[in-house]
Design a protein around this motif. Structure first.
Motif, short mmCIF file in Angstrom:
data_model
loop_
_atom_site.label_atom_id
_atom_site.label_comp_id
_atom_site.label_asym_id
_atom_site.label_seq_id
_atom_site.Cartn_x
_atom_site.Cartn_y
_atom_site.Cartn_z
N PHE A 84 -5.29 -0.11 -10.31
CA PHE A 84 -4.67 0.80 -9.28
C PHE A 84 -3.10 -0.03 -8.82
CE2 PHE A 84 -9.25 1.50 -9.06
CZ PHE A 84 -9.46 2.90 -8.97
N ALA A 85 -2.50 0.69 -8.17
CA ALA A 85 -1.27 0.36 -7.57
C ALA A 85 -1.61 0.71 -6.24
CB ALA A 85 -0.10 0.70 -8.33
N LEU A 86 -1.30 -0.30 -5.48
CA LEU A 86 -1.24 -0.01 -3.83
C LEU A 86 0.02 0.25 -3.42
CD1 LEU A 86 -3.13 0.24 -1.28
CD2 LEU A 86 -2.73 -1.70 -0.81
N LEU A 87 0.81 1.42 -3.36
CA LEU A 87 2.06 1.35 -2.80
C LEU A 87 2.01 1.17 -1.38
CD1 LEU A 87 3.03 4.30 -4.93
CD2 LEU A 87 4.08 2.14 -5.15
N ALA A 88 2.68 0.18 -0.64
CA ALA A 88 2.48 0.07 0.82
C ALA A 88 4.10 -0.41 1.20
CB ALA A 88 1.90 -1.15 1.14
N ASN A 89 4.28 0.35 2.42
CA ASN A 89 5.64 0.03 3.11
C ASN A 89 5.61 -1.15 3.55
OD1 ASN A 89 6.31 2.68 2.43
ND2 ASN A 89 6.67 3.41 4.59
N PRO A 90 6.85 -1.80 3.76
CA PRO A 90 6.78 -3.32 4.26
C PRO A 90 6.19 -3.54 5.83
CG PRO A 90 9.02 -2.60 3.86
CD PRO A 90 8.18 -1.52 3.16
N ASP A 91 6.43 -2.39 6.29
CA ASP A 91 5.90 -2.48 7.87
C ASP A 91 4.24 -1.85 8.02
OD1 ASP A 91 6.57 0.33 7.06
OD2 ASP A 91 7.72 0.55 8.94
N SER A 92 3.65 -2.01 6.92
CA SER A 92 2.17 -1.65 7.10
C SER A 92 1.25 -3.07 6.86
CB SER A 92 1.64 -0.48 5.76
OG SER A 92 2.07 -1.33 4.75
N ARG A 93 0.12 -2.78 7.27
CA ARG A 93 -0.79 -3.80 7.01
C ARG A 93 -2.10 -3.19 6.39
NH1 ARG A 93 1.67 -4.96 11.83
NH2 ARG A 93 0.09 -4.48 13.06
N VAL A 94 -2.39 -3.76 5.11
CA VAL A 94 -3.70 -3.11 4.69
C VAL A 94 -4.66 -4.39 4.53
CG1 VAL A 94 -4.44 -2.04 2.59
CG2 VAL A 94 -2.31 -1.46 3.65
N ASP A 95 -5.88 -4.38 5.11
CA ASP A 95 -6.89 -5.45 5.19
C ASP A 95 -7.70 -5.01 3.75
OD1 ASP A 95 -8.57 -3.60 6.24
OD2 ASP A 95 -8.55 -4.61 8.09
N THR A 96 -8.78 -6.05 3.81
CA THR A 96 -9.45 -6.12 2.35
C THR A 96 -10.61 -4.73 2.88
OG1 THR A 96 -9.56 -8.31 2.12
CG2 THR A 96 -11.50 -7.20 1.17
N THR A 97 -11.08 -4.62 4.19
CA THR A 97 -11.89 -3.23 4.42
C THR A 97 -11.40 -2.14 3.92
OG1 THR A 97 -13.10 -4.53 6.07
CG2 THR A 97 -13.37 -2.46 6.16
N ALA A 98 -10.11 -1.84 4.33
CA ALA A 98 -9.57 -0.81 4.07
C ALA A 98 -9.19 -0.51 2.43
CB ALA A 98 -7.97 -0.63 4.68
N LEU A 99 -8.85 -1.54 1.70
CA LEU A 99 -8.84 -1.46 0.33
C LEU A 99 -10.26 -0.96 -0.29
CD1 LEU A 99 -7.15 -1.66 -2.23
CD2 LEU A 99 -7.80 -4.02 -2.41
N THR A 100 -11.18 -1.63 0.28
CA THR A 100 -12.61 -1.62 -0.31
C THR A 100 -12.81 -0.08 -0.19
OG1 THR A 100 -13.33 -3.77 0.13
CG2 THR A 100 -14.89 -2.11 -0.23
N ARG A 101 -12.69 0.52 0.91
CA ARG A 101 -13.06 1.91 1.39
C ARG A 101 -12.12 2.86 0.23
NH1 ARG A 101 -16.48 -0.42 2.95
NH2 ARG A 101 -17.18 -0.76 5.20
N LEU A 102 -11.03 2.55 0.00
CA LEU A 102 -10.22 3.44 -0.91
C LEU A 102 -10.68 3.36 -2.35
CD1 LEU A 102 -6.48 2.45 0.50
CD2 LEU A 102 -7.63 4.76 0.58
N ILE A 103 -10.85 2.19 -2.65
CA ILE A 103 -11.45 1.92 -4.13
C ILE A 103 -12.79 2.65 -4.19
CG2 ILE A 103 -12.04 0.25 -5.99
CD1 ILE A 103 -10.06 -1.41 -5.10
N GLU A 104 -13.51 2.43 -3.08
CA GLU A 104 -14.72 3.20 -3.21
C GLU A 104 -14.75 4.75 -3.36
OE1 GLU A 104 -17.88 0.23 -0.62
OE2 GLU A 104 -16.87 2.06 0.24
N ALA A 105 -13.57 5.24 -2.93
CA ALA A 105 -13.46 6.61 -2.87
C ALA A 105 -13.00 7.07 -4.39
CB ALA A 105 -12.56 7.32 -1.92
N ALA A 106 -12.24 6.30 -4.82
CA ALA A 106 -11.36 6.56 -6.06
C ALA A 106 -12.41 6.34 -7.17
CB ALA A 106 -10.42 5.27 -6.31
N ASP A 107 -13.59 5.44 -6.96
CA ASP A 107 -14.58 5.35 -8.02
C ASP A 107 -15.61 6.75 -8.03
OD1 ASP A 107 -13.79 3.09 -9.26
OD2 ASP A 107 -14.88 1.69 -7.87
N THR A 108 -15.67 7.02 -6.61
CA THR A 108 -16.65 8.08 -6.56
C THR A 108 -16.09 9.62 -7.15
OG1 THR A 108 -17.54 7.16 -4.50
CG2 THR A 108 -17.91 9.66 -4.64
N TYR A 109 -14.80 9.65 -6.84
CA TYR A 109 -13.85 11.03 -7.20
C TYR A 109 -12.99 10.39 -8.35
CZ TYR A 109 -15.71 12.33 -2.77
OH TYR A 109 -16.72 12.28 -1.70
#
Length: 351
Positions: free
Chosen positions: A125-150
């Motif tokens: 996966f590539a996480l495309l993130a604007n430099p004024d964003s903040r993505v923590d481990t919990t958020a990434l985990t939820r995104l990858i869980e959804a990617a694996d589910t769908y």
């Protein structure tokens, strides 16, 4: 073969209440094949190992350190700097010594910058993130869980909150039907994952296998609407874009550039140009010309009216829109590095 999940496209409606989603879909998402044991183990241990983070910067000194601070140590980080003159690359290097950093002497725009970063991605996966964003481990985990589910999802986006904790809708209907929708003031995030026509590019998780089938961002678009174009191509290619409300990120909004009159001119010039480019790309030259001529009349009248009433900021905005429209009609390229000013006609995805 992975089972397909089937959804119908979301249709925005007026907010239903403080605890209700303001978006309605006719059928819930149906998961595909269950996540493998190997992936579940790796995900629970460290989701960043499956991700390359791609960040396109431009005068982002004020925000890049906080952005990088949230990213896990095991993530691959790729930074494409578009001609910053405020030491953004040096600050990024100090904050993340292992990052791959490419400095462009000339700004190539967001889409072309993202393409350069994605060329370096070797992970799932590539996480495309604007430099004024903040993505923590919990958020990434939820995104990858959804990617694996769908497994047919190409693009996934989180719930986006601004610095005050207010909800910023990160999903929408397709560009060409957006003007028909009611205002979204007071909207609340959906209660569960939904399939969307469009996802905001502030923070998105991109499945690289799908990206290779869809193709890169259109580099003739320098700024604005490149995410609309990409989302339409996702649908045309048979993939889906999914909003994952349980994943929550912060987006400062506008903090990745220095506000100035020149910045506002560039913003509104490119918004006008890129909108006409997509009109011609999906609806043809005649439709584009009709909209452009109406825009010329509208922006001319608004510029004069705002100037006469001393509303200088609005007059400057509409003058930039007027010149962006003229630029498109005169075949002026938007990009400083791509000479193409006209798209290849593409069939719009069905609704």
């Amino acid at each position: 073969m992975l089972n397909r999940y089937k959804v119908r496209l979301l249709v925005p409606t007026r907010p239903l209440g403080p605890k209700s989603s303001s978006l309605k879909i006719s059928r819930n998402l149906v998961p595909g094949m269950a996540t493998s044991t190997e992936h579940m183990t790796e995900l629970s241990n460290d989701p960043w190992r499956r991700v390359s983070v791609v960040i396109v910067t431009h005068h982002s000194r004020a925000v890049i350190k906080d952005c990088l601070a949230e990213i896990g140590a095991s993530a691959e980080v790729v930074i494409i700097d578009n001609a910053s003159d405020d030491d953004t690359p040096d600050l990024a290097r100090r904050a993340r010594p292992d990052a791959i950093i490419r400095k462009n002497g000339v700004g190539v725009g967001y889409g072309a910058g993202a393409n350069l970063g994605l060329m370096s991605v070797a992970r799932e996966f590539a996480l495309l993130a604007n430099p004024d964003s903040r993505v923590d481990t919990t958020a990434l985990t939820r995104l990858i869980e959804a990617a694996d589910t769908y497994p047919d999802s190409a693009l996934l986006a989180p719930t986006v909150l601004d610095d005050a904790g207010l909800y910023e809708p990160a999903h929408d209907v397709a560009l060409f039907g957006r003007h028909l929708q009611p205002p979204r003031d007071g909207e609340q995030p959906p209660e569960g994952p939904i399939c969307a026509d469009h996802l905001s590019g502030a923070v998105v998780l991109l499945r690289m296998d799908s990206y290779r089938s869809i193709g890169p961002f259109d580099e003739a678009i320098f700024l604005y609407y490149e995410d609309d174009d990409f989302c339409m191509r996702i649908r045309t290619a048979g993939f889906s874009s999914i909003l994952v409300p349980q994943a929550v990120v912060n987006h400062s909004g506008g903090g990745s550039v220095r506000p100035s009159a020149a910045y506002r001119w560039e913003k509104y010039w490119h918004m006008a140009w890129s909108r006409l480019y997509l009109e011609q790309k999906y609806h043809g030259a005649a439709a584009c010309t009709a909209i452009a001529l109406l825009s010329l009349l509208r922006f001319t009248a608004k510029t004069i009216g705002n100037a006469l009433t001393l509303r200088r900021a609005k007059a400057w905005r509409d003058l930039a829109r007027l010149f962006g429209t003229l630029g498109y009609l005169l075949h002026v390229p938007a990009s400083r590095t791509v000479s193409r000013s006209r798209p290849v006609r593409t069939k719009a995805p069905s609704i």
